[in-house]
Design a protein around this motif. Structure first.
Motif, PDB file in Angstrom:
ATOM      1  N   ASP A  28      32.553  70.928  62.635  1.00  0.00           N
ATOM      2  CA  ASP A  28      32.613  72.097  61.761  1.00  0.00           C
ATOM      3  C   ASP A  28      33.876  72.120  60.898  1.00  0.00           C
ATOM      4  O   ASP A  28      33.974  72.904  59.968  1.00  0.00           O
ATOM      5  CB  ASP A  28      32.539  73.393  62.585  1.00  0.00           C
ATOM      6  CG  ASP A  28      31.156  73.632  63.174  1.00  0.00           C
ATOM      7  OD1 ASP A  28      30.183  73.045  62.672  1.00  0.00           O
ATOM      8  OD2 ASP A  28      31.073  74.412  64.141  1.00  0.00           O
ATOM      9  N   CYS A  29      34.837  71.258  61.240  1.00  0.00           N
ATOM     10  CA  CYS A  29      36.091  71.200  60.497  1.00  0.00           C
ATOM     11  C   CYS A  29      35.961  70.222  59.329  1.00  0.00           C
ATOM     12  O   CYS A  29      35.127  69.333  59.329  1.00  0.00           O
ATOM     13  CB  CYS A  29      37.229  70.730  61.407  1.00  0.00           C
ATOM     14  SG  CYS A  29      37.609  71.844  62.759  1.00  0.00           S
ATOM     15  N   THR A  30      36.842  70.398  58.379  1.00  0.00           N
ATOM     16  CA  THR A  30      36.910  69.472  57.254  1.00  0.00           C
ATOM     17  C   THR A  30      37.562  68.172  57.733  1.00  0.00           C
ATOM     18  O   THR A  30      38.676  68.209  58.259  1.00  0.00           O
ATOM     19  CB  THR A  30      37.754  70.069  56.107  1.00  0.00           C
ATOM     20  OG1 THR A  30      37.189  71.320  55.741  1.00  0.00           O
ATOM     21  CG2 THR A  30      37.801  69.141  54.919  1.00  0.00           C
ATOM     22  N   PRO A  31      36.869  67.032  57.580  1.00  0.00           N
ATOM     23  CA  PRO A  31      37.465  65.756  57.994  1.00  0.00           C
ATOM     24  C   PRO A  31      38.809  65.523  57.296  1.00  0.00           C
ATOM     25  O   PRO A  31      38.958  65.809  56.108  1.00  0.00           O
ATOM     26  CB  PRO A  31      36.438  64.712  57.555  1.00  0.00           C
ATOM     27  CG  PRO A  31      35.148  65.457  57.545  1.00  0.00           C
ATOM     28  CD  PRO A  31      35.504  66.846  57.086  1.00  0.00           C
ATOM     29  N   SER A  32      39.757  65.052  58.060  1.00  0.00           N
ATOM     30  CA  SER A  32      41.099  64.839  57.538  1.00  0.00           C
ATOM     31  C   SER A  32      41.789  63.751  58.346  1.00  0.00           C
ATOM     32  O   SER A  32      41.538  63.596  59.535  1.00  0.00           O
ATOM     33  CB  SER A  32      41.899  66.131  57.630  1.00  0.00           C
ATOM     34  OG  SER A  32      43.240  65.909  57.277  1.00  0.00           O
ATOM     35  N   ASP A  33      42.669  63.013  57.688  1.00  0.00           N
ATOM     36  CA  ASP A  33      43.473  62.004  58.375  1.00  0.00           C
ATOM     37  C   ASP A  33      44.816  62.562  58.833  1.00  0.00           C
ATOM     38  O   ASP A  33      45.586  61.867  59.495  1.00  0.00           O
ATOM     39  CB  ASP A  33      43.709  60.801  57.456  1.00  0.00           C
ATOM     40  CG  ASP A  33      42.434  60.007  57.214  1.00  0.00           C
ATOM     41  OD1 ASP A  33      41.535  60.037  58.081  1.00  0.00           O
ATOM     42  OD2 ASP A  33      42.339  59.356  56.161  1.00  0.00           O
ATOM     43  N   LYS A  34      45.101  63.795  58.473  1.00  0.00           N
ATOM     44  CA  LYS A  34      46.372  64.417  58.864  1.00  0.00           C
ATOM     45  C   LYS A  34      46.381  64.650  60.366  1.00  0.00           C
ATOM     46  O   LYS A  34      45.456  65.232  60.931  1.00  0.00           O
ATOM     47  CB  LYS A  34      46.582  65.733  58.125  1.00  0.00           C
ATOM     48  CG  LYS A  34      46.755  65.554  56.638  1.00  0.00           C
ATOM     49  CD  LYS A  34      46.987  66.890  55.962  1.00  0.00           C
ATOM     50  CE  LYS A  34      47.119  66.698  54.465  1.00  0.00           C
ATOM     51  NZ  LYS A  34      47.289  67.985  53.780  1.00  0.00           N
ATOM     52  N   GLU A  35      47.439  64.194  61.003  1.00  0.00           N
ATOM     53  CA  GLU A  35      47.544  64.243  62.465  1.00  0.00           C
ATOM     54  C   GLU A  35      47.394  65.642  63.041  1.00  0.00           C
ATOM     55  O   GLU A  35      46.822  65.821  64.120  1.00  0.00           O
ATOM     56  CB  GLU A  35      48.882  63.643  62.902  1.00  0.00           C
ATOM     57  CG  GLU A  35      49.052  63.542  64.394  1.00  0.00           C
ATOM     58  CD  GLU A  35      50.379  62.931  64.793  1.00  0.00           C
ATOM     59  OE1 GLU A  35      50.725  63.050  65.982  1.00  0.00           O
ATOM     60  OE2 GLU A  35      51.057  62.347  63.941  1.00  0.00           O
ATOM     61  N   LEU A  36      47.894  66.650  62.356  1.00  0.00           N
ATOM     62  CA  LEU A  36      47.869  68.014  62.879  1.00  0.00           C
ATOM     63  C   LEU A  36      46.725  68.861  62.313  1.00  0.00           C
ATOM     64  O   LEU A  36      46.703  70.077  62.498  1.00  0.00           O
ATOM     65  CB  LEU A  36      49.211  68.698  62.635  1.00  0.00           C
ATOM     66  CG  LEU A  36      50.396  68.042  63.351  1.00  0.00           C
ATOM     67  CD1 LEU A  36      51.688  68.753  62.996  1.00  0.00           C
ATOM     68  CD2 LEU A  36      50.187  68.026  64.856  1.00  0.00           C
ATOM     69  N   GLN A  40      41.493  66.418  63.484  1.00  0.00           N
ATOM     70  CA  GLN A  40      42.136  65.406  64.329  1.00  0.00           C
ATOM     71  C   GLN A  40      42.471  65.944  65.717  1.00  0.00           C
ATOM     72  O   GLN A  40      42.365  65.223  66.715  1.00  0.00           O
ATOM     73  CB  GLN A  40      43.391  64.855  63.640  1.00  0.00           C
ATOM     74  CG  GLN A  40      43.096  63.998  62.434  1.00  0.00           C
ATOM     75  CD  GLN A  40      42.309  62.748  62.773  1.00  0.00           C
ATOM     76  OE1 GLN A  40      42.480  62.157  63.829  1.00  0.00           O
ATOM     77  NE2 GLN A  40      41.421  62.362  61.866  1.00  0.00           N
ATOM     78  N   ILE A  41      42.867  67.197  65.791  1.00  0.00           N
ATOM     79  CA  ILE A  41      43.193  67.793  67.089  1.00  0.00           C
ATOM     80  C   ILE A  41      41.953  67.822  67.984  1.00  0.00           C
ATOM     81  O   ILE A  41      41.991  67.389  69.138  1.00  0.00           O
ATOM     82  CB  ILE A  41      43.784  69.210  66.911  1.00  0.00           C
ATOM     83  CG1 ILE A  41      45.173  69.108  66.289  1.00  0.00           C
ATOM     84  CG2 ILE A  41      43.822  69.963  68.241  1.00  0.00           C
ATOM     85  CD1 ILE A  41      45.753  70.428  65.819  1.00  0.00           C
TER      86      ILE A  41
END
Length: 61
Positions: A28-36, A40-41
């Protein structure tokens, strides 16, 4: 710490349920490469829960 077979079964089941819930939330979250990022969490949480399930399944008694 020791657990009975029933307790291990419950722990395994609970971790499997948690992994599936983390996966649903992750999707349901927007895919992202950002660690936080939330994506990613929850991805890490899902992977960790699945690793625990596999560890229980492959444990020697």
């Amino acid at each position: 710490m020791t657990f009975t077979f029933n307790e291990w079964g419950f722990i395994k089941h609970s971790m499997g349920v948690a992994a599936r819930e983390y996966e649903k939330i992750m999707q349901d979250c927007t895919p992202s490469d950002k660690e936080l990022s939330n994506y990613q969490i929850f991805k890490r949480q899902m992977e960790q829960a699945n690793a625990i399930v596999k560890k229980i399944e492959n444990a020697e008694i």
